[in-house]
Design an enzyme around this catalytic site. Structure first.
Site, PDB file in Angstrom:
ATOM      1  CG  ASP A   8      -1.866  -2.251  -0.863  1.00 42.40           C
ATOM      2  OD1 ASP A   8      -1.728  -1.022  -0.665  1.00 42.40           O
ATOM      3  OD2 ASP A   8      -1.437  -2.819  -1.892  1.00 42.40           O
ATOM      4  CD  GLU A  68       1.172   1.658   1.015  1.00 42.03           C
ATOM      5  OE1 GLU A  68       2.382   1.463   0.926  1.00 42.03           O
ATOM      6  OE2 GLU A  68       0.354   1.364   0.117  1.00 42.03           O
ATOM      7  CG  ASP A 140      -2.951  -5.289  -5.246  1.00 41.18           C
ATOM      8  OD1 ASP A 140      -2.255  -4.259  -5.257  1.00 41.18           O
ATOM      9  OD2 ASP A 140      -3.590  -5.698  -6.227  1.00 41.18           O
TER      10      ASP A 140
END
Length: 158
Positions: A8, A68, A140
């Protein structure tokens, strides 16, 4: 069995999570985040992210990685900074010949929670359900674990 690294990306706190998957069975391995100080020059912050991710990869030896996809931010400067961090986060696994697959945020939420508009706390709750014994370090790293879980779901479909 495959070891998956979920990522992430963020300039302020890049999350990472490692799972092992064998068919439908998932096992939590580790998670963490890479914080950087806002007062540190951007080039140094990017180097910190790169060096820390190299350490993670060298220690845990993942087979595959997932990240992502970036979303458009209303603040152009923030979008550019996120893009720089994202570039580093995508590059590091490639340096180790690890393939990197991208997933849209809604696809991750739908794969983990069942709803594409899920809230962060819902994602974290499901990560803990799907990975017994897992206590993510922060949002996160929880998101990174969700990305790894998503990758396992979709890699089996290919």
């Amino acid at each position: 069995m495959v070891r998956i690294l979920g990522l992430d990306p963020s300039l302020s706190s890049t999350g990472w999570g490692i799972i092992e998957a064998e068919s439908n069975r998932l096992r939590y391995v580790a998670d963490g985040f890479i914080p950087t100080e806002t007062k540190t020059p951007i080039a140094e912050r990017l180097a910190q992210i790169k060096n820390a991710l190299c350490d993670v990869i060298e220690f845990y030896k993942p087979d595959e990685a997932a990240i992502e996809q970036v979303f458009m931010n209303t603040n152009a400067v923030s979008t550019i900074k996120l893009g720089m961090a994202r570039g580093v986060v995508m590059m590091v696994p490639a340096l180790y010949n690890i393939s990197v697959t991208e997933y849209e945020p809604n696809k991750i939420k739908k794969a983990v929670v069942g709803v594409g508009k899920a809230e962060k706390n819902q994602v974290e709750t499901m990560v803990k359900v799907l990975l017994p014994g897992c206590k993510p370090k922060n949002n996160d790293s929880s998101d990174a674990l969700a990305i790894a879980i998503t990758h396992n779901s979709f890699r089996r479909m290919r």
